[in-house]
Design a protein around this motif. Structure first.
Motif, PDB file in Angstrom:
ATOM      1  N   LYS A  20       0.827  -1.203   0.000  1.00 29.65           N
ATOM      2  CA  LYS A  20       0.000   0.000   0.000  1.00 29.65           C
ATOM      3  C   LYS A  20       0.857   1.247   0.000  1.00 29.65           C
ATOM      4  O   LYS A  20       0.615   2.179  -0.743  1.00 29.65           O
ATOM      5  CB  LYS A  20      -0.906   0.027   1.241  1.00 29.65           C
ATOM      6  N   LYS A  21       1.850   1.259   0.879  1.00 31.06           N
ATOM      7  CA  LYS A  21       2.698   2.434   1.042  1.00 31.06           C
ATOM      8  C   LYS A  21       4.108   1.979   1.374  1.00 31.06           C
ATOM      9  O   LYS A  21       4.291   1.122   2.231  1.00 31.06           O
ATOM     10  CB  LYS A  21       2.156   3.300   2.191  1.00 31.06           C
ATOM     11  N   LYS A  22       5.067   2.537   0.672  1.00 31.95           N
ATOM     12  CA  LYS A  22       6.458   2.231   1.004  1.00 31.95           C
ATOM     13  C   LYS A  22       6.831   3.041   2.239  1.00 31.95           C
ATOM     14  O   LYS A  22       6.630   4.245   2.277  1.00 31.95           O
ATOM     15  CB  LYS A  22       7.381   2.582  -0.162  1.00 31.95           C
ATOM     16  N   MET A  23       7.354   2.370   3.253  1.00 36.42           N
ATOM     17  CA  MET A  23       7.671   3.016   4.522  1.00 36.42           C
ATOM     18  C   MET A  23       9.118   3.497   4.524  1.00 36.42           C
ATOM     19  O   MET A  23      10.027   2.728   4.237  1.00 36.42           O
ATOM     20  CB  MET A  23       7.472   2.038   5.682  1.00 36.42           C
ATOM     21  N   LYS A  24       9.297   4.775   4.841  1.00 38.38           N
ATOM     22  CA  LYS A  24      10.641   5.308   5.054  1.00 38.38           C
ATOM     23  C   LYS A  24      10.967   5.166   6.535  1.00 38.38           C
ATOM     24  O   LYS A  24      10.063   5.045   7.368  1.00 38.38           O
ATOM     25  CB  LYS A  24      10.696   6.783   4.657  1.00 38.38           C
ATOM     26  N   ALA A  25      12.254   5.199   6.853  1.00 42.58           N
ATOM     27  CA  ALA A  25      12.667   5.092   8.255  1.00 42.58           C
ATOM     28  C   ALA A  25      12.017   6.198   9.079  1.00 42.58           C
ATOM     29  O   ALA A  25      11.594   5.971  10.217  1.00 42.58           O
ATOM     30  CB  ALA A  25      14.182   5.147   8.366  1.00 42.58           C
ATOM     31  N   GLY A  26      11.905   7.395   8.506  1.00 41.61           N
ATOM     32  CA  GLY A  26      11.282   8.513   9.210  1.00 41.61           C
ATOM     33  C   GLY A  26       9.815   8.278   9.514  1.00 41.61           C
ATOM     34  O   GLY A  26       9.315   8.669  10.577  1.00 41.61           O
ATOM     35  N   ASP A  27       9.103   7.625   8.587  1.00 43.02           N
ATOM     36  CA  ASP A  27       7.686   7.302   8.809  1.00 43.02           C
ATOM     37  C   ASP A  27       7.540   6.352   9.997  1.00 43.02           C
ATOM     38  O   ASP A  27       6.654   6.516  10.840  1.00 43.02           O
ATOM     39  CB  ASP A  27       7.074   6.624   7.571  1.00 43.02           C
ATOM     40  N   ILE A  28       8.407   5.349  10.021  1.00 41.91           N
ATOM     41  CA  ILE A  28       8.367   4.358  11.105  1.00 41.91           C
ATOM     42  C   ILE A  28       8.713   5.033  12.430  1.00 41.91           C
ATOM     43  O   ILE A  28       8.044   4.811  13.443  1.00 41.91           O
ATOM     44  CB  ILE A  28       9.330   3.193  10.808  1.00 41.91           C
ATOM     45  N   THR A  29       9.739   5.877  12.410  1.00 39.76           N
ATOM     46  CA  THR A  29      10.162   6.567  13.628  1.00 39.76           C
ATOM     47  C   THR A  29       9.030   7.433  14.176  1.00 39.76           C
ATOM     48  O   THR A  29       8.735   7.392  15.375  1.00 39.76           O
ATOM     49  CB  THR A  29      11.414   7.423  13.350  1.00 39.76           C
ATOM     50  N   LYS A  30       8.375   8.213  13.307  1.00 37.88           N
ATOM     51  CA  LYS A  30       7.275   9.077  13.761  1.00 37.88           C
ATOM     52  C   LYS A  30       6.144   8.259  14.364  1.00 37.88           C
ATOM     53  O   LYS A  30       5.595   8.619  15.401  1.00 37.88           O
ATOM     54  CB  LYS A  30       6.735   9.902  12.592  1.00 37.88           C
ATOM     55  N   ALA A  31       5.791   7.154  13.711  1.00 37.07           N
ATOM     56  CA  ALA A  31       4.694   6.317  14.212  1.00 37.07           C
ATOM     57  C   ALA A  31       5.032   5.723  15.580  1.00 37.07           C
ATOM     58  O   ALA A  31       4.180   5.691  16.472  1.00 37.07           O
ATOM     59  CB  ALA A  31       4.382   5.210  13.212  1.00 37.07           C
ATOM     60  N   MET A  32       6.258   5.278  15.751  1.00 38.65           N
ATOM     61  CA  MET A  32       6.642   4.654  17.024  1.00 38.65           C
ATOM     62  C   MET A  32       6.868   5.700  18.117  1.00 38.65           C
ATOM     63  O   MET A  32       6.608   5.432  19.290  1.00 38.65           O
ATOM     64  CB  MET A  32       7.898   3.791  16.836  1.00 38.65           C
ATOM     65  N   GLU A  33       7.344   6.898  17.743  1.00 40.05           N
ATOM     66  CA  GLU A  33       7.491   7.968  18.735  1.00 40.05           C
ATOM     67  C   GLU A  33       6.121   8.367  19.271  1.00 40.05           C
ATOM     68  O   GLU A  33       5.991   8.723  20.444  1.00 40.05           O
ATOM     69  CB  GLU A  33       8.206   9.181  18.139  1.00 40.05           C
ATOM     70  N   ALA A  34       5.087   8.297  18.434  1.00 43.09           N
ATOM     71  CA  ALA A  34       3.729   8.612  18.870  1.00 43.09           C
ATOM     72  C   ALA A  34       3.245   7.610  19.921  1.00 43.09           C
ATOM     73  O   ALA A  34       2.354   7.913  20.704  1.00 43.09           O
ATOM     74  CB  ALA A  34       2.777   8.621  17.677  1.00 43.09           C
ATOM     75  N   GLU A  35       3.854   6.431  19.936  1.00 42.29           N
ATOM     76  CA  GLU A  35       3.493   5.409  20.923  1.00 42.29           C
ATOM     77  C   GLU A  35       4.444   5.406  22.118  1.00 42.29           C
ATOM     78  O   GLU A  35       4.408   4.496  22.941  1.00 42.29           O
ATOM     79  CB  GLU A  35       3.461   4.032  20.255  1.00 42.29           C
ATOM     80  N   GLY A  36       5.338   6.387  22.173  1.00 46.94           N
ATOM     81  CA  GLY A  36       6.179   6.539  23.353  1.00 46.94           C
ATOM     82  C   GLY A  36       7.607   6.043  23.237  1.00 46.94           C
ATOM     83  O   GLY A  36       8.356   6.084  24.210  1.00 46.94           O
ATOM     84  N   ALA A  37       8.021   5.564  22.062  1.00 45.75           N
ATOM     85  CA  ALA A  37       9.393   5.076  21.890  1.00 45.75           C
ATOM     86  C   ALA A  37      10.312   6.247  21.528  1.00 45.75           C
ATOM     87  O   ALA A  37       9.875   7.213  20.903  1.00 45.75           O
ATOM     88  CB  ALA A  37       9.444   4.023  20.796  1.00 45.75           C
ATOM     89  N   SER A  38      11.562   6.158  21.908  1.00 38.94           N
ATOM     90  CA  SER A  38      12.524   7.202  21.545  1.00 38.94           C
ATOM     91  C   SER A  38      13.093   6.908  20.156  1.00 38.94           C
ATOM     92  O   SER A  38      13.022   5.776  19.671  1.00 38.94           O
ATOM     93  CB  SER A  38      13.664   7.271  22.560  1.00 38.94           C
ATOM     94  N   ARG A  39      13.659   7.924  19.544  1.00 38.56           N
ATOM     95  CA  ARG A  39      14.265   7.785  18.214  1.00 38.56           C
ATOM     96  C   ARG A  39      15.353   6.710  18.221  1.00 38.56           C
ATOM     97  O   ARG A  39      15.438   5.896  17.301  1.00 38.56           O
ATOM     98  CB  ARG A  39      14.837   9.133  17.790  1.00 38.56           C
ATOM     99  N   ASP A  40      16.189   6.698  19.260  1.00 44.43           N
ATOM    100  CA  ASP A  40      17.270   5.711  19.341  1.00 44.43           C
ATOM    101  C   ASP A  40      16.729   4.292  19.492  1.00 44.43           C
ATOM    102  O   ASP A  40      17.282   3.343  18.928  1.00 44.43           O
ATOM    103  CB  ASP A  40      18.216   6.035  20.505  1.00 44.43           C
ATOM    104  N   GLU A  41      15.649   4.132  20.248  1.00 44.27           N
ATOM    105  CA  GLU A  41      15.047   2.806  20.409  1.00 44.27           C
ATOM    106  C   GLU A  41      14.497   2.306  19.078  1.00 44.27           C
ATOM    107  O   GLU A  41      14.630   1.124  18.750  1.00 44.27           O
ATOM    108  CB  GLU A  41      13.912   2.858  21.440  1.00 44.27           C
ATOM    109  N   VAL A  42      13.880   3.208  18.311  1.00 45.64           N
ATOM    110  CA  VAL A  42      13.322   2.826  17.011  1.00 45.64           C
ATOM    111  C   VAL A  42      14.444   2.441  16.054  1.00 45.64           C
ATOM    112  O   VAL A  42      14.354   1.432  15.343  1.00 45.64           O
ATOM    113  CB  VAL A  42      12.452   3.961  16.422  1.00 45.64           C
ATOM    114  N   LYS A  43      15.522   3.228  16.041  1.00 48.79           N
ATOM    115  CA  LYS A  43      16.667   2.902  15.175  1.00 48.79           C
ATOM    116  C   LYS A  43      17.233   1.536  15.525  1.00 48.79           C
ATOM    117  O   LYS A  43      17.565   0.747  14.637  1.00 48.79           O
ATOM    118  CB  LYS A  43      17.758   3.974  15.316  1.00 48.79           C
ATOM    119  N   ALA A  44      17.326   1.227  16.818  1.00 49.64           N
ATOM    120  CA  ALA A  44      17.858  -0.067  17.252  1.00 49.64           C
ATOM    121  C   ALA A  44      16.927  -1.201  16.824  1.00 49.64           C
ATOM    122  O   ALA A  44      17.393  -2.263  16.389  1.00 49.64           O
ATOM    123  CB  ALA A  44      18.050  -0.078  18.770  1.00 49.64           C
TER     124      ALA A  44
END
Length: 78
Positions: A20-44
């Protein structure tokens, strides 16, 4: 949210948007930050999934994260 839960959520997000949609790392990071994860945790979490072969980076006019495609010849019929 613990690290394994975050890894599962990242994978589920990419899987849900596959085709449906190609996900960029930034898209994933924003979605997970909205759920309370930090940028570094998402990158890991992304790094763990890519290193484990569950997700791959693809490049087509930009860098995207996808579930690896299975080529037709990769599964020979017996």
């Amino acid at each position: 949210m613990d690290a394994q839960e975050l890894v599962k959520k990242v994978y589920d997000l990419v899987e849900k948007n596959q085709g449906k949609k190609k996900m960029k790392a930034g898209d994933i990071t924003k979605a997970m930050e909205a759920e309370g994860a930090s940028r570094d945790e998402v990158k890991a979490a992304i790094r763990e999934l890519v290193d484990g072969g569950k997700l791959v980076y693809s490049y087509f006019g930009g860098s995207f994260i996808e579930i690896p495609h299975v080529e037709g010849s990769a599964n020979p019929q017996s």
